[in-house]
Design a protein around this motif. Structure first.
Motif, short mmCIF file in Angstrom:
data_model
loop_
_atom_site.label_atom_id
_atom_site.label_comp_id
_atom_site.label_asym_id
_atom_site.label_seq_id
_atom_site.Cartn_x
_atom_site.Cartn_y
_atom_site.Cartn_z
N LYS A 420 -31.60 -17.84 -8.14
CA LYS A 420 -32.07 -16.51 -8.56
C LYS A 420 -31.67 -16.33 -10.03
CE LYS A 420 -31.44 -11.65 -7.25
NZ LYS A 420 -30.68 -10.71 -6.42
N ASP A 422 -30.18 -15.01 -13.35
CA ASP A 422 -28.94 -14.27 -13.56
C ASP A 422 -28.67 -14.20 -15.05
OD1 ASP A 422 -26.21 -13.46 -12.02
OD2 ASP A 422 -25.76 -14.44 -13.93
N LYS A 427 -28.94 -19.12 -13.67
CA LYS A 427 -29.35 -19.05 -12.26
C LYS A 427 -28.10 -18.99 -11.41
CE LYS A 427 -33.87 -20.45 -12.63
NZ LYS A 427 -35.05 -19.75 -12.08
N LEU A 481 -38.80 -17.71 -3.53
CA LEU A 481 -38.62 -17.11 -4.86
C LEU A 481 -39.45 -15.84 -4.98
CD1 LEU A 481 -38.58 -20.28 -7.15
CD2 LEU A 481 -36.66 -18.72 -6.67
N LEU A 484 -37.89 -12.79 -3.78
CA LEU A 484 -36.85 -12.24 -4.66
C LEU A 484 -37.41 -11.35 -5.75
CD1 LEU A 484 -34.59 -15.37 -5.31
CD2 LEU A 484 -34.01 -13.36 -3.94
N SER A 485 -38.69 -11.56 -6.06
CA SER A 485 -39.21 -10.87 -7.25
C SER A 485 -39.78 -9.50 -6.92
CB SER A 485 -40.29 -11.73 -7.91
OG SER A 485 -41.35 -11.94 -7.00
#
Lengths: 485, 485
Positions: A420, A422, A427, A481, A484-485
């Motif tokens: 993710k 950061d 990440k 992914l 997560l967005s």
């Protein structure tokens, strides 16, 4: 044919005995002659402790001068340094020590007790233990055969267990000269080492130092204030860093409203691509950022982008160093495919693992597992790191390794890990778990901590009903992914 | 193991296409991309003329850009350049062409007619002849195996015929990187080449150029005014010269009452030791003279003295370059004995002459034939050149070769040759002859001129009754020298 050269540290001590080899923040300085003498003495003491030619000796240490002496000392005995990452768990270390056929571990004094507690079936000695030994009358190697093994550094792969990358003296030699041909070589050069020496990025600075006759400014660890200070006031001309550090250094420069001295000539940036806004900021502050691409297998950078091209080739890692070649495993180099590299700095293979070696190296070409393409002018663009590799603050984390650990919990049915974004680390790993309703985030992380170094622990756990899989039932990380967005 | 690297010229053209590779006094400039393209085109035209992989091709040329292109072109075909000294006589050239198994000679346009006239059983082509050819569709080598032969350069020995020193690509590579580790490597470097390219001292500049990405300022021949001009006004930073030239350059500086610009950083001095007063003069004028020691067999300098040590180590040639080793064949290194050198820049042997190779090279150590010793700090002092070698204006002259020729005259009974001190050339050969009373100096020199290059002809002939010989009836050249003083 095998090339023979004089031992690089003995040679440098002969050519430039009074030149500073290493200096520290505390003001300690050691010349090449002193470093040579201490390394040879340490070698003779190691021999008294039973270390012989061909032995594999683990090095478990924070960055310090004794660690550098120990590595040189082992080379005088023809023993191989197995560089151990001090952040690893007992399980991880155990694997590397066993797979690497390590019989002795040399630890810095502060880490001696912790590795002793792990009760590995090896002889653990601190640097001070060795220093107390008598010097044996062993004959030290005064020549280096470039084909001989010098170090082993473990690297995780996309699947299976970590593999021990064997670096010959030649790999390090060619890496050092390839870097010099790219960056030039000036009498006033001083290279700052703040990256861990157990990584090839840190280790390689000390090999360059011996070969160039160049001082290293050694920091025990990365601390932006100390790095800033060293560049501003300690005549450091070159710094090796990873992206996360660059941001913090720029912040410090901005706070002070100042610039680096003109003698500062290279910020060598590794460990993943730098975001465009960061490069723009660096440019505004006249910071000469050299982006680079490399891995343990290439004995540090093998592709480097000069500052002149940094902004018109945004996102590129540059061109392969002089003795290196690069191609893309696709119809044309300008189409995305696996990046292959070749050259005398590239490892000849993994220790005691011919299967992995055969899979990775063919006809001298190393398949990196990374995806990329090359533009019309020959600049490399890395599109995707080795199958989902998560680079977090310069450390490589493989999702498969975390997945494999979490799958070991009885309550876990399925698990998928991704990186993710950061702000601090670039990440961080996060995990998606399908499991019993009794499962908690705390329990998962506590369990994983038994097996995984802290930096590899998922920063967040998401419990879901089902993992996204493709027709062949393979996990589709891209879909995770998207969640997560 | 054999190391493979990308072809150095292709690589440099890729890394720095627009960088100047060669510039001339006339203002002509050629970039690395152009040099690469022209060399590859020339290679394809050579292939049309029948030059194939493994062929030995003579190069007979004055210093010029076409000559450099021809040498690179041959490397793209895997053919070997046999560098022919243009000052040699027909007899001398014939020997080298025959011994070197040369089937084709490439000549510069101006020297084409003269070598054609010699009617050697070889195909003579001028650079222009080749340029007129069509390009063949041959595949050019894009990788270099460092163990492959690149050039052959003949060198005379103390006895017998000249021997063809084989230089691999690796010998040149290691020489170039060894030099860079010693002198450093700066983006602004520009190396002046005024020494003949058919000697390794001149040739090696162009190999460094390709490897470093550094411009060469090329002069057709040494002319002190042009060299002076280049240092003063053309941003030349490094010059390779021999002692005789240094004196003339200092004279020019003194006449003008000026100094070289501070960017000028290295006057690399080879071809025999420099006299102390000359070094003192150079120091007064702030000329950074690097004395060096080397020979064809070592692919140029292998021992170099930095300017810091030039005056407190008067007469020393310095310390061996980083990848090289040196020892003295005597009880202790500090006692005079034969100088032995070892390292990856040292030739593996002579072409087609295993006897000479066995005699000279054992376990990687080359017996130079020169006498010297090493002081406590490791600095080499060359006491005597290879058995009576006469170095005249940077050219090596072996007395035995001249003696052998003059012995061929019916009227000559005995002959001994030595080097006489000469203000201009350092040394010149002179001959002592025992012979018929009808013999004249003119007749001797005219006879010798049929066999010997002009620079090897005795500058004076002394007729005497008897040559000084020792108990074993060997000529004592030292006694001849006493007759001169």
């Amino acid at each position: 044919m095998s090339e023979i050269i004089p031992h690089w540290l003995t040679k440098q001590a002969f050519l430039a005995p009074k030149q500073i080899a290493i200096e520290t923040k505390e003001g300690d300085k050691i010349t090449f002659l002193e470093l040579n003498e201490k390394s040879e003495q340490f070698a003779k003491k190691l021999a008294s402790s039973g270390v012989t030619n061909g032995a594999h000796v683990g090095i478990f240490s924070t960055n310090n001068v004794s660690m550098v002496i120990a590595i040189h000392a082992l080379s005088y005995l023809g023993a191989v340094s197995v560089m151990l990452n001090t952040k690893l768990t007992k399980e991880e270390l155990h694997y590397q020590i066993s797979d690497g056929k390590v019989r002795t571990v040399l630890a810095c004094d502060s880490l001696g007790p912790s590795i002793r507690q792990m009760n590995f079936p090896v002889d653990v000695k601190t640097f001070t233990d060795i220093d107390k030994q008598q010097e044996s009358e062993v004959t030290l190697l005064q020549e280096i055969n470039l084909d001989d093994a010098f170090t082993i550094i473990y690297t995780s792969g996309t699947t299976g267990f970590p593999k021990g990358v064997v670096h010959t003296f030649g790999n390090h030699w060619w890496s050092a000269t390839g870097s010099a041909l790219n960056l030039g070589l000036r009498a006033e050069d001083k290279w700052l080492a703040a990256l861990p020496i157990f990584h090839v990025s840190g280790l390689s600075i000390f090999i360059r130092s011996a070969i160039y006759g160049m001082p290293v400014y050694l920091l025990e660890k990365f601390d932006e204030k100390n790095v800033h200070e060293a560049i501003m006031y300690r005549e450091v001309t070159i710094v090796s860093i990873v992206t996360v550090m660059l941001q913090r250094l720029i912040n410090l420069l901005e706070e002070g409203g100042n610039r680096y001295p003109p003698s500062f000539r290279c910020m060598l940036l590794g460990g993943g691509p730098a975001p465009e806004p960061l490069l723009e900021k660096a440019k505004k502050r006249n910071i000469p950022v050299f982006q680079s691409y490399g891995m343990t297998e290439t004995a540090s950078q093998i592709v480097t982008l000069s500052p002149e091209d940094a902004l018109n080739k945004i996102g590129s890692a540059g061109k392969p160093l002089f003795p290196a070649q690069l191609k893309i495993n696709s119809q044309n180099n300008d189409q995305v495919g696996e990046i292959l590299v070749k050259g005398p700095m590239v490892t000849k293979g993994y220790f005691n693992n011919s299967d992995a070696t055969k899979k990775a190296v063919a006809n001298g070409w190393l398949a990196t597992g990374d995806l990329g393409y090359v533009d019309q002018s020959g600049f490399l663009y890395v599109v995707d790191r080795r199958k989902d590799l998560i680079i977090s603050g310069g450390e490589n984390i493989y999702p498969s390794e975390i997945e494999s650990v979490l799958s070991g919990m009885d309550e876990v049915k399925e698990v998928g890990v991704v990186g993710k974004n950061d702000d601090t680390w670039g990440k961080v790993p996060v995990a998606f778990i399908v499991g019993n309703s009794t499962l908690t985030e705390e329990a998962c992380i506590a369990y994983a901590a038994n097996y995984l170094a802290k930096y590899k622990l998922p920063k967040q756990i998401y419990f879901i009903d089902k993992l996204p899989r493709n027709a062949s039932n393979k996990l589709v990380r891209a879909s995770l992914l998207e969640l997560l967005s």
